[in-house]
Design an enzyme around this catalytic site. Structure first.
Site, PDB file in Angstrom:
ATOM      1  CB  CYS A   1      -0.862  -0.154   1.284  1.00 36.11           C
ATOM      2  SG  CYS A   1      -1.915   1.501   1.350  1.00 36.11           S
ATOM      3  N   GLY A   2       0.864   2.088  -1.220  1.00 33.59           N
ATOM      4  CA  GLY A   2       1.536   3.412  -1.275  1.00 33.59           C
ATOM      5  C   GLY A   2       1.290   4.286  -0.025  1.00 33.59           C
TER       6      GLY A   2
ATOM      7  CG  HIS B   1      -3.528  -1.294  -9.485  1.00 38.87           C
ATOM      8  ND1 HIS B   1      -4.332  -0.611  -8.667  1.00 38.87           N
ATOM      9  CD2 HIS B   1      -2.380  -1.806  -8.621  1.00 38.87           C
ATOM     10  CE1 HIS B   1      -3.485  -0.317  -7.429  1.00 38.87           C
ATOM     11  NE2 HIS B   1      -2.557  -1.103  -7.316  1.00 38.87           N
TER      12      HIS B   1
ATOM     13  CD  GLU C   1      -7.083   0.929  -1.610  1.00 42.73           C
ATOM     14  OE1 GLU C   1      -6.389   0.074  -1.358  1.00 42.73           O
ATOM     15  OE2 GLU C   1      -7.121   2.091  -1.018  1.00 42.73           O
TER      16      GLU C   1
ATOM     17  CB  CYS D   1      -5.420   3.615  -4.167  1.00 44.17           C
ATOM     18  SG  CYS D   1      -4.611   2.029  -4.491  1.00 44.17           S
TER      19      CYS D   1
ATOM     20  N   GLY E   1      -2.549   2.755  -6.926  1.00 45.09           N
ATOM     21  CA  GLY E   1      -3.495   2.715  -7.849  1.00 45.09           C
ATOM     22  C   GLY E   1      -3.030   4.239  -8.566  1.00 45.09           C
TER      23      GLY E   1
END
Length: 285
Positions: free
Chosen positions: A76-77, A154, A219, A228, A231
Protein backbone atom coordinates in the site's frame (compact mmCIF):
# COMPACT_ATOMS: atom_id res chain seq x y z
CA UNK A 1 -9.16 -7.99 28.01
CA UNK A 2 -5.94 -6.37 26.84
CA UNK A 3 -5.82 -2.86 25.46
CA UNK A 4 -3.83 -2.16 22.31
CA UNK A 5 -2.43 1.28 21.54
CA UNK A 6 -3.05 2.41 17.97
CA UNK A 7 -2.59 5.46 15.78
CA UNK A 8 -5.03 6.59 13.11
CA UNK A 9 -3.26 8.05 10.05
CA UNK A 10 -4.17 8.85 6.47
CA UNK A 11 -2.53 9.56 3.14
CA UNK A 12 -4.84 11.70 0.99
CA UNK A 13 -7.81 10.33 2.94
CA UNK A 14 -6.79 6.67 2.58
CA UNK A 15 -7.00 5.93 6.31
CA UNK A 16 -5.62 3.01 8.28
CA UNK A 17 -5.19 1.95 11.89
CA UNK A 18 -1.47 1.63 12.67
CA UNK A 19 -0.14 -0.61 15.44
CA UNK A 20 3.46 -0.87 16.62
CA UNK A 21 3.79 -4.66 16.46
CA UNK A 22 7.24 -4.43 18.06
CA UNK A 23 5.49 -3.68 21.36
CA UNK A 24 1.96 -5.01 20.79
CA UNK A 25 0.86 -8.53 19.91
CA UNK A 26 -2.14 -8.92 17.57
CA UNK A 27 -2.86 -12.69 17.53
CA UNK A 28 -5.47 -12.47 14.73
CA UNK A 29 -4.84 -9.36 12.62
CA UNK A 30 -7.38 -10.41 10.00
CA UNK A 31 -10.20 -10.52 12.53
CA UNK A 32 -8.95 -7.29 14.12
CA UNK A 33 -8.98 -5.54 10.75
CA UNK A 34 -12.60 -6.52 10.15
CA UNK A 35 -13.79 -5.44 13.59
CA UNK A 36 -11.75 -2.27 13.95
CA UNK A 37 -12.32 -1.02 10.39
CA UNK A 38 -16.09 -0.93 10.84
CA UNK A 39 -16.99 2.76 10.59
CA UNK A 40 -20.11 2.34 12.74
CA UNK A 41 -19.01 -0.15 15.41
CA UNK A 42 -15.21 0.12 15.36
CA UNK A 43 -12.51 2.74 14.93
CA UNK A 44 -13.32 3.10 11.24
CA UNK A 45 -10.68 2.72 8.53
CA UNK A 46 -9.72 1.17 5.22
CA UNK A 47 -7.76 -1.48 7.11
CA UNK A 48 -5.11 -2.35 9.68
CA UNK A 49 -1.34 -1.86 9.32
CA UNK A 50 1.23 -3.58 11.54
CA UNK A 51 4.67 -1.95 11.85
CA UNK A 52 7.40 -4.36 12.95
CA UNK A 53 11.13 -4.90 12.98
CA UNK A 54 12.55 -6.42 9.81
CA UNK A 55 13.41 -10.14 9.94
CA UNK A 56 16.04 -9.62 7.22
CA UNK A 57 19.12 -7.33 7.15
CA UNK A 58 18.12 -5.83 3.78
CA UNK A 59 15.37 -3.77 5.46
CA UNK A 60 15.04 -1.57 8.55
CA UNK A 61 11.38 -2.24 9.33
CA UNK A 62 8.52 -4.35 7.98
CA UNK A 63 4.87 -3.74 7.17
CA UNK A 64 1.85 -6.03 7.07
CA UNK A 65 -1.45 -4.62 5.86
CA UNK A 66 -4.93 -6.10 6.22
CA UNK A 67 -7.87 -4.74 4.26
CA UNK A 68 -11.22 -3.91 5.83
CA UNK A 69 -12.51 -7.35 4.77
CA UNK A 70 -9.64 -9.09 6.57
CA UNK A 71 -7.67 -10.07 3.47
CA UNK A 72 -3.94 -9.38 3.54
CA UNK A 73 -2.61 -6.95 0.94
CA UNK A 74 0.83 -7.13 -0.62
CA UNK A 75 1.55 -3.40 -0.66
CA UNK A 76 0.00 0.00 0.00
CA UNK A 77 1.64 3.20 -1.17
CA UNK A 78 -0.29 5.54 1.12
CA UNK A 79 0.36 3.32 4.14
CA UNK A 80 4.08 3.17 3.39
CA UNK A 81 4.28 6.98 3.40
CA UNK A 82 2.44 7.09 6.72
CA UNK A 83 4.85 4.54 8.17
CA UNK A 84 7.78 6.74 7.20
CA UNK A 85 6.24 9.68 9.06
CA UNK A 86 5.31 7.50 12.04
CA UNK A 87 8.78 5.99 12.44
CA UNK A 88 10.60 9.32 12.18
CA UNK A 89 8.34 11.57 14.21
CA UNK A 90 7.81 8.98 16.95
CA UNK A 91 11.57 8.66 17.35
CA UNK A 92 11.82 5.04 16.23
CA UNK A 93 14.46 6.00 13.67
CA UNK A 94 16.57 9.01 12.75
CA UNK A 95 16.99 7.79 9.16
CA UNK A 96 15.61 9.94 6.37
CA UNK A 97 15.83 7.02 3.96
CA UNK A 98 14.05 3.97 5.37
CA UNK A 99 14.05 0.49 3.88
CA UNK A 100 10.61 -1.03 4.39
CA UNK A 101 9.95 -4.74 3.88
CA UNK A 102 6.55 -5.52 2.32
CA UNK A 103 5.06 -8.65 0.79
CA UNK A 104 6.02 -7.21 -2.61
CA UNK A 105 9.64 -6.60 -1.62
CA UNK A 106 11.73 -3.90 0.03
CA UNK A 107 10.61 -0.32 -0.69
CA UNK A 108 12.82 2.70 -0.04
CA UNK A 109 11.11 5.65 1.65
CA UNK A 110 12.76 9.06 1.23
CA UNK A 111 11.50 11.54 3.83
CA UNK A 112 11.30 15.27 3.13
CA UNK A 113 11.82 16.77 6.60
CA UNK A 114 11.41 20.38 7.74
CA UNK A 115 11.83 21.42 11.38
CA UNK A 116 11.83 17.75 12.42
CA UNK A 117 8.45 17.19 10.75
CA UNK A 118 7.94 14.93 7.74
CA UNK A 119 6.28 17.09 5.09
CA UNK A 120 6.08 14.44 2.36
CA UNK A 121 7.50 11.05 1.48
CA UNK A 122 8.79 9.72 -1.82
CA UNK A 123 8.56 5.96 -2.23
CA UNK A 124 10.52 3.97 -4.78
CA UNK A 125 7.76 1.61 -5.86
CA UNK A 126 9.98 -0.43 -8.17
CA UNK A 127 9.29 -1.50 -11.73
CA UNK A 128 5.75 -1.96 -13.06
CA UNK A 129 4.86 -5.38 -14.47
CA UNK A 130 2.48 -5.90 -17.36
CA UNK A 131 2.16 -9.67 -17.48
CA UNK A 132 1.51 -11.99 -14.56
CA UNK A 133 -0.52 -15.13 -15.17
CA UNK A 134 -1.23 -15.49 -11.46
CA UNK A 135 -2.86 -12.04 -11.39
CA UNK A 136 -4.30 -11.48 -14.88
CA UNK A 137 -5.75 -13.75 -17.55
CA UNK A 138 -6.91 -11.86 -20.69
CA UNK A 139 -10.70 -11.85 -20.93
CA UNK A 140 -12.38 -10.67 -24.19
CA UNK A 141 -15.54 -9.83 -22.24
CA UNK A 142 -13.68 -7.42 -19.94
CA UNK A 143 -14.03 -3.73 -20.78
CA UNK A 144 -11.03 -2.15 -22.46
CA UNK A 145 -8.33 -1.23 -19.99
CA UNK A 146 -4.69 -1.73 -19.00
CA UNK A 147 -3.45 -4.30 -16.50
CA UNK A 148 -0.47 -3.25 -14.39
CA UNK A 149 1.04 -4.81 -11.29
CA UNK A 150 2.70 -2.51 -8.78
CA UNK A 151 3.33 -5.38 -6.41
CA UNK A 152 -0.45 -5.80 -6.40
CA UNK A 153 -2.86 -6.02 -9.36
CA UNK A 154 -4.50 -2.99 -10.98
CA UNK A 155 -6.76 -2.55 -13.99
CA UNK A 156 -6.97 1.02 -15.29
CA UNK A 157 -9.83 2.18 -17.51
CA UNK A 158 -9.69 5.59 -19.22
CA UNK A 159 -13.11 7.18 -19.55
CA UNK A 160 -14.96 10.49 -19.43
CA UNK A 161 -17.01 9.18 -16.49
CA UNK A 162 -14.80 8.18 -13.58
CA UNK A 163 -17.86 7.80 -11.33
CA UNK A 164 -18.60 4.49 -13.07
CA UNK A 165 -16.30 2.97 -10.47
CA UNK A 166 -19.14 3.09 -7.94
CA UNK A 167 -21.31 0.75 -10.04
CA UNK A 168 -18.67 -1.34 -11.78
CA UNK A 169 -15.82 -1.59 -9.29
CA UNK A 170 -17.16 -4.43 -7.17
CA UNK A 171 -18.16 -6.52 -10.19
CA UNK A 172 -14.83 -5.97 -11.95
CA UNK A 173 -12.82 -6.83 -8.82
CA UNK A 174 -14.18 -10.37 -9.02
CA UNK A 175 -13.97 -10.90 -12.80
CA UNK A 176 -12.49 -14.27 -13.87
CA UNK A 177 -9.67 -12.30 -15.52
CA UNK A 178 -8.30 -11.61 -12.02
CA UNK A 179 -7.55 -14.89 -10.20
CA UNK A 180 -6.61 -13.02 -7.01
CA UNK A 181 -9.17 -10.22 -7.49
CA UNK A 182 -8.05 -6.76 -8.56
CA UNK A 183 -7.91 -3.05 -7.76
CA UNK A 184 -9.90 -1.06 -10.33
CA UNK A 185 -9.18 2.51 -11.45
CA UNK A 186 -11.36 4.73 -13.64
CA UNK A 187 -9.30 7.67 -14.91
CA UNK A 188 -9.70 10.75 -17.09
CA UNK A 189 -6.91 12.98 -18.38
CA UNK A 190 -7.82 16.61 -17.77
CA UNK A 191 -7.66 17.95 -21.33
CA UNK A 192 -5.14 20.71 -22.02
CA UNK A 193 -4.32 20.90 -18.32
CA UNK A 194 -0.67 20.67 -17.40
CA UNK A 195 0.86 21.33 -14.02
CA UNK A 196 3.86 23.65 -14.26
CA UNK A 197 7.02 22.74 -12.43
CA UNK A 198 6.39 23.01 -8.74
CA UNK A 199 9.52 24.98 -7.86
CA UNK A 200 12.75 26.42 -9.13
CA UNK A 201 14.48 23.33 -7.76
CA UNK A 202 12.27 21.15 -9.92
CA UNK A 203 13.13 23.27 -12.93
CA UNK A 204 16.84 22.95 -12.28
CA UNK A 205 16.45 19.18 -12.09
CA UNK A 206 14.63 19.13 -15.41
CA UNK A 207 11.53 17.56 -13.92
CA UNK A 208 9.26 19.08 -16.57
CA UNK A 209 5.47 19.24 -16.61
CA UNK A 210 2.97 16.95 -14.99
CA UNK A 211 -0.12 15.69 -16.75
CA UNK A 212 -3.16 16.00 -14.49
CA UNK A 213 -5.26 12.84 -14.31
CA UNK A 214 -8.51 12.56 -12.36
CA UNK A 215 -8.84 9.08 -10.91
CA UNK A 216 -11.27 7.18 -8.74
CA UNK A 217 -10.42 3.80 -7.30
CA UNK A 218 -12.07 0.63 -6.09
CA UNK A 219 -9.59 -1.10 -3.79
CA UNK A 220 -9.53 -4.87 -3.61
CA UNK A 221 -10.87 -5.84 -0.20
CA UNK A 222 -11.88 -2.31 0.84
CA UNK A 223 -14.18 -0.90 -1.86
CA UNK A 224 -14.25 2.80 -2.73
CA UNK A 225 -11.39 4.63 -1.02
CA UNK A 226 -10.40 8.29 -1.13
CA UNK A 227 -6.97 7.47 -2.53
CA UNK A 228 -4.70 4.58 -3.44
CA UNK A 229 -0.93 4.99 -3.79
CA UNK A 230 -0.30 1.92 -5.92
CA UNK A 231 -3.41 2.84 -7.91
CA UNK A 232 -1.97 6.29 -8.60
CA UNK A 233 1.24 4.63 -9.82
CA UNK A 234 -0.66 2.21 -12.05
CA UNK A 235 -2.76 5.04 -13.48
CA UNK A 236 0.31 7.13 -14.33
CA UNK A 237 2.05 4.20 -16.01
CA UNK A 238 -1.09 3.27 -17.95
CA UNK A 239 -1.46 6.89 -19.11
CA UNK A 240 2.12 6.90 -20.38
CA UNK A 241 1.71 3.54 -22.11
CA UNK A 242 -1.45 4.70 -23.88
CA UNK A 243 0.01 8.03 -24.98
CA UNK A 244 -2.12 10.18 -22.66
CA UNK A 245 0.84 11.44 -20.62
CA UNK A 246 4.59 11.53 -20.37
CA UNK A 247 6.50 10.13 -17.43
CA UNK A 248 5.30 12.75 -14.94
CA UNK A 249 1.72 12.82 -13.70
CA UNK A 250 -0.29 14.39 -10.92
CA UNK A 251 -3.03 11.96 -9.94
CA UNK A 252 -6.06 13.75 -8.49
CA UNK A 253 -8.05 11.38 -6.27
CA UNK A 254 -11.07 11.99 -4.08
CA UNK A 255 -8.86 12.66 -1.04
CA UNK A 256 -6.01 14.62 -2.61
CA UNK A 257 -3.13 14.61 -5.09
CA UNK A 258 -0.22 12.22 -5.53
CA UNK A 259 2.73 12.98 -7.83
CA UNK A 260 4.15 10.12 -9.88
CA UNK A 261 7.36 9.87 -11.87
CA UNK A 262 8.02 6.81 -14.04
CA UNK A 263 11.74 7.31 -14.32
CA UNK A 264 13.34 6.34 -17.61
CA UNK A 265 16.80 5.80 -16.14
CA UNK A 266 15.86 2.80 -14.01
CA UNK A 267 12.25 2.06 -15.06
CA UNK A 268 11.16 2.55 -11.44
CA UNK A 269 8.01 4.38 -10.40
CA UNK A 270 8.45 7.06 -7.73
CA UNK A 271 5.44 8.21 -5.72
CA UNK A 272 5.44 11.43 -3.70
CA UNK A 273 2.65 12.52 -1.41
CA UNK A 274 1.63 13.60 2.09
CA UNK A 275 0.98 11.63 5.25
CA UNK A 276 -0.92 12.83 8.30
CA UNK A 277 -1.67 11.83 11.87
CA UNK A 278 -5.33 11.84 12.92
CA UNK A 279 -5.24 10.68 16.55
CA UNK A 280 -3.93 8.10 19.00
CA UNK A 281 -6.14 5.75 20.96
CA UNK A 282 -6.57 2.39 22.66
CA UNK A 283 -8.82 -0.49 21.75
CA UNK A 284 -9.66 -3.72 23.56
CA UNK A 285 -8.61 -7.05 22.09
Amino acid sequence: MNKIAFTKMHGCGNDYIYVDAMHNDIPDPSAAAIAWSDRHKGVGSDGLVLIDASPVPEADFSMRIFNADGSEAMMCGNASRCIGKYLYERGLTSRKVIRLLTLSGVKNLCLQVENDMVKSVTVDMGEPLFEDNSLFVPDPELCEGTFISMGNPHFVVFTDDVDQVEDKGRVMEYRPAFPQRCNIEFACVETDKKEAKDSSDAQKEGVGEKTVIRTRVWERGSGITLACGTGACATAVAAALNGYAGRLSRIVMDGGCIDIEWRESDNHVYMTGPAAFVYDGEIEI
